[in-house]
Design a protein around this motif. Sequence first.
Motif, PDB file in Angstrom:
ATOM      1  N   TRP A 137     -25.552 -23.288 -27.663  1.00 54.40           N
ATOM      2  CA  TRP A 137     -24.800 -23.085 -26.435  1.00 54.40           C
ATOM      3  C   TRP A 137     -25.466 -21.998 -25.591  1.00 54.40           C
ATOM      4  N   GLY A 387     -23.406 -21.401 -31.806  1.00 55.99           N
ATOM      5  CA  GLY A 387     -22.361 -21.129 -30.839  1.00 55.99           C
ATOM      6  C   GLY A 387     -22.705 -20.025 -29.857  1.00 55.99           C
ATOM      7  N   THR A 408     -11.918 -28.980 -32.154  1.00 58.38           N
ATOM      8  CA  THR A 408     -12.617 -27.923 -31.431  1.00 58.38           C
ATOM      9  C   THR A 408     -12.677 -26.671 -32.296  1.00 58.38           C
ATOM     10  N   ALA A 410     -13.435 -22.387 -32.348  1.00 59.98           N
ATOM     11  CA  ALA A 410     -13.557 -21.139 -31.609  1.00 59.98           C
ATOM     12  C   ALA A 410     -14.992 -20.629 -31.668  1.00 59.98           C
ATOM     13  N   PRO A 413     -17.935 -23.452 -27.261  1.00 62.35           N
ATOM     14  CA  PRO A 413     -17.370 -24.116 -26.073  1.00 62.35           C
ATOM     15  C   PRO A 413     -17.909 -25.535 -25.905  1.00 62.35           C
ATOM     16  N   ASN A 414     -17.061 -26.387 -25.370  1.00 59.25           N
ATOM     17  CA  ASN A 414     -17.464 -27.753 -25.015  1.00 59.25           C
ATOM     18  C   ASN A 414     -18.051 -28.528 -26.191  1.00 59.25           C
ATOM     19  N   GLU A 457     -12.900 -23.479 -24.407  1.00 59.90           N
ATOM     20  CA  GLU A 457     -13.139 -23.004 -25.768  1.00 59.90           C
ATOM     21  C   GLU A 457     -11.803 -22.645 -26.395  1.00 59.90           C
ATOM     22  N   TYR A 518      -6.541 -22.427 -24.940  1.00 55.88           N
ATOM     23  CA  TYR A 518      -7.976 -22.437 -24.640  1.00 55.88           C
ATOM     24  C   TYR A 518      -8.344 -21.361 -23.634  1.00 55.88           C
TER      25      TYR A 518
END
Length: 540
Positions: A137, A387, A408, A410, A413-414, A457, A518
């Motif tokens: 990321w 991440g 998802t 933590a 993101p995405n 996220e 989120y």
Amino acid sequence: MTDQQFTDPAQRAPGVLQAHGTVQGDAVRGRHVPVVIVGAGFSGLGTAIRLLQEGHRDVLILERADEVGGTWRDNTYPGCACDVPSRLYSFSFAPNPAWSRRFAPQEEIEQYLRRCVDEYDLMPRLRLGCELQRAAWDPERQRWDLRTSTGPLTAGLLVLAQGPLSEPAVPSFPGLDDFTGETFHSAQWKHDLDLSTKRVGVIGTGASAIQFVPHLQREARQVTVFQRTPPWIAPRRDRTIPQWQRRLFRLAPPVQRLARGWAYAAREATLPALLGNRTMAAFGRREALAHLHRQVADPELRAKLTPDYELGCKRVLLSDNYYPALGQPNVDVVTDPITRIVPDAVFTAPTDAAQDGDANAEHPVDVLIYGTGFRVTDATYSQHVIGADGRSLHEVWQGSPQAHLGTTVAGFPNLFLMAGPNTGVGHTSLIYMIESQIDYLLSCLRLMRSRGLAAVEVRAEAQRAFNAELQNRMTPTVWAAGGCVGWYQDRTGRITSIWPEPTWRFRRRTRTLDPRQYALTVECDAPPAPVPVGPGHTDS
């Protein structure tokens, strides 16, 4: 990310897209793709189809193999078939009226997935022979940097859909490297190997082994099954689906939907036995033991095949021919642990005498086949997904995978995991869970589009609360209290594979993404988002 990234021509280099926004194979090398999906099995193909139905045209599917199909492409061993009723083993939005049997064989499932690729025009969006090697990321650009075997690219959203049955688990034993015969995992079956004169050793007695062992018994000279733990086995009761019923389903889709709904309800009705209902569990145990007694007359063999843990603690298997195969003269069942392997034999010894050389029994073998399942809770892909803080999923999870709603994570993101932690089911079709996760992803995309978001996220506190609730609900279940150790558990002892509630509750919880759970990052200077092309789709 907003839909501007889906539609703005300024962000497309020449040749990246075909007409109508279709991703063009190698042309996207080094370019940006709004949604990248990894894996072309049920999860990946289903996600791509639903994205297209929602109007998201710029989608790319990376598949390391040269063909689609996932686990149903890889597992071609003799007797390979689904252990979930075929009425439930298709996408709800792409029903298959042509299943030939109550439990669909591997070939038909693979053909079904290929047909989905054709019917939904997915081939232009597939990059076959392309393995994701690393995903990181980029917090500044709010996107994923991907390194693949065919070159780099970036993605706005990354969907990991390689599935839990994609990495074979191969055991390690002293001396295994010295074995001079053929060895292979059931997911890598060697069809050109003539076994008629071979002494075959089978390590493992899971869902794959009980399907291929009966075929080995008929083909091989001698079969030795090395069993660590006997599985609970219930009658399969497979049958051919009559032509009139297939024709009815084809001509009257509502009737097929009704039959599917009935099959779903029937499977859900068995769940209380796994969640702690002792009366229902006792009924299932009696049925399985009666099945064992009917099919195995030898009391010594029957004792070897009788589990000492609660029914359902490990996956309950279905077979009508496994027990009879074990009773044939050319089959031996060995329950002592393997101590070492030599060039032409496997040695075993009772647990309390493993160090006593005189207690070791020798079992000559020419071929070793691993029916040892897959790396479900320790898959290697987690080492290569990095991440926002520079740590990999592997480092964050530390041997115990966790996610919010199994989807998802933590710090990532995405990123969306299909068939992620605690989404597995022991009583019904995983496709139902996958479709629920796809709905959750689509809900996220709608939120991102409406608010002009670059990234979403899940908050760490929301993920912790969800998983604490999950483990609390797990306590009375057979998976936690059934007295066994299996692949439902991770290396820390936590149960991170199974969903401990009715599946309709998972569907309800994933219907809509709750933005309060989120952290939302607004895209800088985002123009109004255009409406995506194509009709919406709400059928689940």
